[in-house]
Design an enzyme around this catalytic site. Structure first.
Site, PDB file in Angstrom:
ATOM      1  N   ASP A  21       0.841  -1.057  -0.210  1.00 30.39           N
ATOM      2  CA  ASP A  21       0.011  -0.056   0.159  1.00 30.39           C
ATOM      3  C   ASP A  21       1.166   0.974  -0.068  1.00 30.39           C
ATOM      4  O   ASP A  21       1.863   1.050   0.024  1.00 30.39           O
ATOM      5  CB  ASP A  21      -0.834   0.037   1.179  1.00 30.39           C
ATOM      6  CG  ASP A  21      -0.608  -0.411   2.004  1.00 30.39           C
ATOM      7  OD1 ASP A  21       0.771   0.326   2.784  1.00 30.39           O
ATOM      8  OD2 ASP A  21      -0.549  -1.259   3.337  1.00 30.39           O
ATOM      9  N   ASP A  26       1.337   5.711   1.216  1.00 28.65           N
ATOM     10  CA  ASP A  26       0.846   6.168   2.114  1.00 28.65           C
ATOM     11  C   ASP A  26       1.676   7.414   2.234  1.00 28.65           C
ATOM     12  O   ASP A  26       2.394   7.409   0.915  1.00 28.65           O
ATOM     13  CB  ASP A  26       1.889   5.932   3.722  1.00 28.65           C
ATOM     14  CG  ASP A  26       1.678   4.337   4.032  1.00 28.65           C
ATOM     15  OD1 ASP A  26       0.305   4.335   3.833  1.00 28.65           O
ATOM     16  OD2 ASP A  26       2.450   3.580   4.496  1.00 28.65           O
ATOM     17  N   ASP A  85      10.554   3.900  11.942  1.00 28.08           N
ATOM     18  CA  ASP A  85      12.019   2.786  12.927  1.00 28.08           C
ATOM     19  C   ASP A  85      13.670   2.177  12.134  1.00 28.08           C
ATOM     20  O   ASP A  85      13.921   2.859  13.069  1.00 28.08           O
ATOM     21  CB  ASP A  85      10.853   1.511  12.979  1.00 28.08           C
ATOM     22  CG  ASP A  85      10.383   1.169  12.012  1.00 28.08           C
ATOM     23  OD1 ASP A  85      10.642   1.767  10.668  1.00 28.08           O
ATOM     24  OD2 ASP A  85       9.237   0.315  11.571  1.00 28.08           O
TER      25      ASP A  85
HETATM   26  P1  ATP Z   1       4.525  -2.931   5.546  1.00 28.08           P
HETATM   27  O1  ATP Z   1       3.453  -2.388   4.794  1.00 28.08           O
HETATM   28  O2  ATP Z   1       5.602  -3.881   4.097  1.00 28.08           O
HETATM   29  O3  ATP Z   1       4.575  -3.659   6.501  1.00 28.08           O
HETATM   30  P2  ATP Z   1       5.921  -0.376   6.043  1.00 28.08           P
HETATM   31  O4  ATP Z   1       7.087   0.063   6.022  1.00 28.08           O
HETATM   32  O5  ATP Z   1       4.691  -0.118   4.921  1.00 28.08           O
HETATM   33  O6  ATP Z   1       5.881  -1.920   5.699  1.00 28.08           O
HETATM   34  P3  ATP Z   1       3.791  -0.024   8.098  1.00 28.08           P
HETATM   35  O7  ATP Z   1       3.384  -0.724   9.298  1.00 28.08           O
HETATM   36  O8  ATP Z   1       3.299  -0.070   7.106  1.00 28.08           O
HETATM   37  O9  ATP Z   1       4.978  -0.498   7.993  1.00 28.08           O
HETATM   38  O10 ATP Z   1       4.154   1.565   8.307  1.00 28.08           O
HETATM   39  C1  ATP Z   1       4.394   2.001   7.210  1.00 28.08           C
HETATM   40  C2  ATP Z   1       5.560   3.416   8.169  1.00 28.08           C
HETATM   41  O11 ATP Z   1       5.444   3.648   9.350  1.00 28.08           O
HETATM   42  C3  ATP Z   1       7.245   2.564   8.129  1.00 28.08           C
HETATM   43  O12 ATP Z   1       7.794   2.737   7.183  1.00 28.08           O
HETATM   44  C4  ATP Z   1       7.739   3.177   9.269  1.00 28.08           C
HETATM   45  O13 ATP Z   1       8.240   4.836   8.752  1.00 28.08           O
HETATM   46  C5  ATP Z   1       6.390   3.895  10.155  1.00 28.08           C
HETATM   47  N1  ATP Z   1       6.962   2.570  11.266  1.00 28.08           N
HETATM   48  C6  ATP Z   1       5.792   1.678  11.495  1.00 28.08           C
HETATM   49  N2  ATP Z   1       5.648   0.761  12.544  1.00 28.08           N
HETATM   50  C7  ATP Z   1       6.191   1.678  12.941  1.00 28.08           C
HETATM   51  C8  ATP Z   1       7.246   1.521  14.648  1.00 28.08           C
HETATM   52  N3  ATP Z   1       6.957   0.731  15.255  1.00 28.08           N
HETATM   53  N4  ATP Z   1       8.055   2.479  14.918  1.00 28.08           N
HETATM   54  C9  ATP Z   1       8.885   3.511  14.009  1.00 28.08           C
HETATM   55  N5  ATP Z   1       7.963   3.484  12.946  1.00 28.08           N
HETATM   56  C10 ATP Z   1       7.214   2.835  12.790  1.00 28.08           C
HETATM   57 MG    MG Z   2       2.542  -0.109   5.287  1.00 31.42          MG
END
Ligand code: ATP
Ligand code: MG
Length: 456
Positions: A72, A74, A148
Site C-alpha cells: 500500500d 502512504d 523505525d
Molecule cells: P509493510 O507495510 O510492508 O509491512 P511498512 O514499512 O510500510 O511495511 P507499516 O506498518 O505500514 O510498515 O508502517 C509504515 C511506516 O511507518 C514505516 O515504513 C515506518 O516508517 C513507520 N513505522 C511503522 N511502524 C513503526 C514503529 N513501530 N516505529 C516507528 N516507525 C514505524
Molecule cells: Mg505499509
C-alpha cells in the site's frame, strides 16, 4: 572590531556545512514512476497545488527501490488533517489521539498523515518506557527521526522524482542492511514491536540486521510481553504473510522473540512431525504470497495450531471420549491457551474451529453428509487444509484429492462423483473409523514422522 568580523567570516568559511538530507535522483534510486500508485501521486499533487509539501513515504518507497510491489502507499505532508480532508471528495479523518486521513479512491485507500515529531522526554510511557501516545506534529526532519529503520524513512517526491533521505536509508537498503534510527535500546524500549519488525524486514529483503541494531534484541526480547495482544496479532500476521514466514520464525526463535507470540509454537517447531506440518503450511503460504494470491489468516492459524489440537484430540479419544466432543474440547483448550497473548480475534477463531471440525467428516464419504458439507462456508478452506494433512502424511492423499476435485467441480460433476461413491461397495470405499479398511487408507504413525508422504 574588524578582526572580530574577519574571525567570524573565516569561521563561517571553514565551519562544516549544515548537513541536510540527501536528495537522491531518479538515476540513483531507480524508482520507475509507472510503478507508483497514481492515487498516491494524485494526493501529493493536490496537496502541492494547495501549497503544502507531500511525499510518498515508508514501506512503499523501500519496496519500490528494491523492485518489490508495495502493499500500500502512504503519504506524509506538512498539512494538518483538518487541512487535508476538504481537498478530497472522499476523505475521512480517522484515529482519535493521532489523527490521520484516509483518502479513498475506489478500492484503494491512501493513508495521509501529518509529519510527526519524535518522542520527547515528557511523553507518556508505561513503566517499561513504551510510548503510549505519539501525537505531536513536527517537521519532515523530525518525522524521519521518529520512524523505525533508515530504509523506512525515505520520502519520494513524485513531482521531481527525488528521494529525500535523512539517515542514509538508500545506502542501507542497497546493502540490504536493517539499521534502526537512533539508539537501539531506547527505540526498542519505546516500542518493542520494532524488534519483530527488524526480523521481518531482514527476512523479507533477504538481508541482515546491522550488528548494533541486533545486539540488544536478545536481552530486550521479554519487553514484547507488554505489548497489547491486538497489536501483536497484527504484527504476527504481517510476519506470517510477508512471503518468508519460515525464515522469520527461525530468526524469532534464535533471538528469543517468539515466546510472547505463540506460546506453543516452540513446542510445535521442536516436534519433528509438528515442524514438518508447520513448515508445509508456511511454505504454501509463502508461495501464495509470492504469487500475489490472498491468504486467509484463519487458515494459517488453524494450520499452526493443528498439531496441538491433534495431539490433544488423540489423547482425549484414547481416554474414551467420542470423536466430535473430543475434538471440540481439544480445540477449546488450545485456543484458550494460545489466544491469551495473541488476540486471535473471534471471527478468526470461529473459522479455525470450522476448518478443524470438518476434518473428521472427510473420513467418511456418504451422500447426504457430503451435500451438507459442501454447503458449509468453510468447506473450501477445510478441503485445502485436508491437502496439507495429506502432504504431511496424516491423511490418504488419493482421498484428499477426491475431496479437492469435488470442491473444484460444478454441480453436475459433483452429483456424478457422489453417485459414484454410493455405487461403490462399502469396504472398497469408506468405512466406519474403526474398520481395517480405514486404517489401511490412513496410516497413523506413532513415532516421529520422519519420512515425507508419497503422492504429494
Ligand atoms: P509493510 O507495510 O510492508 O509491512 P511498512 O514499512 O510500510 O511495511 P507499516 O506498518 O505500514 O510498515 O508502517 C509504515 C511506516 O511507518 C514505516 O515504513 C515506518 O516508517 C513507520 N513505522 C511503522 N511502524 C513503526 C514503529 N513501530 N516505529 C516507528 N516507525 C514505524
Ligand atoms: Mg505499509
Amino acid at each position: 572590531m574588524i578582526t572580530e568580523t574577519i574571525r567570524k567570516f573565516v569561521g563561517r568559511l571553514f565551519a562544516p556545512a549544515p548537513k541536510g538530507p540527501l536528495r537522491i535522483t531518479r538515476d540513483k534510486h531507480g524508482i520507475d514512476r509507472r510503478n507508483v500508485s497514481r492515487h498516491a501521486i494524485k494526493v501529493c499533487e493536490v496537496l502541492r497545488q494547495h501549497g503544502y509539501e507531500a511525499y510518498i513515504v515508508g514501506g512503499a518507497v523501500r519496496d519500490l527501490i528494491v523492485g518489490l510491489e508495495p502493499k500500500d502507499f502512504d503519504v506524509a505532508t506538512n498539512a494538518t488533517p483538518e487541512q487535508i480532508r476538504p481537498l478530497f471528495r472522499r476523505a475521512r479523518i480517522i484515529g482519535r489521539r493521532f489523527q490521520l486521513v484516509h483518502v479513498v479512491f475506489g478500492q484503494e485507500i491512501i493513508e495521509t498523515s501529518t509529519f510527526r515529531a519524535p518522542a520527547s522526554e515528557d511523553q507518556e510511557t508505561d513503566e517499561h518506557g513504551r510510548i503510549l501516545r505519539d501525537n505531536v506534529f513536527g517537521s519532515q526532519e523530525e518525522d524521519a527521526k521518529r520512524r523505525d529503520f533508515t530504509m523506512n524513512a525515505l520520502y519520494y517526491d513524485p513531482h521531481n522524482e527525488e528521494v529525500i533521505d535523512y539517515h542514509d536509508g538508500v545506502a542501507d537498503l542497497k546493502k540490504r542492511q536493517i539499521r534502526i534510527i537512533g539508539d537501539p535500546v531506547k527505540r526498542y524500549r519505546e516500542d518493542p514491536v520494532r524488534m519483530l519488525r527488524a526480523v521481518r524486514f531482514a527476512a523479507k529483503l533477504n538481508g541482515a540486521i546491522d550488528p548494533a541494531t541486533r545486539q540488544p534484541i536478545q536481552t530486550m526480547a521479554d519487553l514484547i510481553e507488554n505489548v497489547p495482544a491486538s497489536r501483536l496479532f497484527d504484527e504476527m500476521l504481517k510476519l506470517l504473510t510477508c512471503g518468508h514466514a519460515m525464515d522469520c520464525l527461525r530468526q524469532l526463535r534464535a533471538d528469543g522473540l517468539h515466546k510472547g507470540l505463540l506460546p506453543l509454537l516452540d513446542v510445535v517447531l521442536e516436534q519433528p512431525g509438528g515442524e514438518h506440518f508447520v513448515e508445509l503450511a508456511l511454505e504454501r503460504t509463502d508461495a501464495r504470497v509470492r504469487a500475489g494470491k490472498t491468504i486467509s489468516p484463519s487458515f494459517l492459524f488453524a494450520a499452526l495450531l493443528w498439531q496441538q489440537v491433534d495431539v490433544r484430540w488423540k489423547q482425549l479419544r484414547a481416554q474414551g471420549e467420542h470423536t466430535i466432543p473430543a475434538l471440540s474440547s481439544a480445540a477449546d483448550s488450545v485456543l484458550d491457551e494460545q489466544t491469551e497473548k495473541l488476540a486471535i480475534q473471534r471471527r478468526f477463531s470461529s473459522d479455525m474451529r470450522e476448518i478443524w471440525f470438518m476434518q473428521p467428516r472427510f473420513e467418511r464419504r456418504m451422500g447426504k453428509t457430503i451435500y451438507r458439507m459442501i454447503e458449509q462456508p468453510r468447506f473450501r478452506a477445510a478441503c485445502d487444509f485436508l491437502q496439507l494433512r495429506a502432504a504431511a502424511g496424516e491423511f490418504d492423499s488419493v482421498l484428499a484429492q477426491w475431496w479437492m476435485d469435488l470442491a473444484n467441480a460444478d454441480d453436475v460433476t459433483r452429483a456424478d462423483m457422489i453417485e459414484e461413491i454410493a455405487r461403490q461397495p462399502r469396504d472398497a470405499g469408506d468405512a466406519p473409523s474403526s474398520s481395517p479398511a480405514r486404517r489401511r487408507r490412513r496410516p497413523r504413525r506413532s513415532g516421529p514422522r520422519s519420512s515425507s508422504p508419497s503422492g504429494d
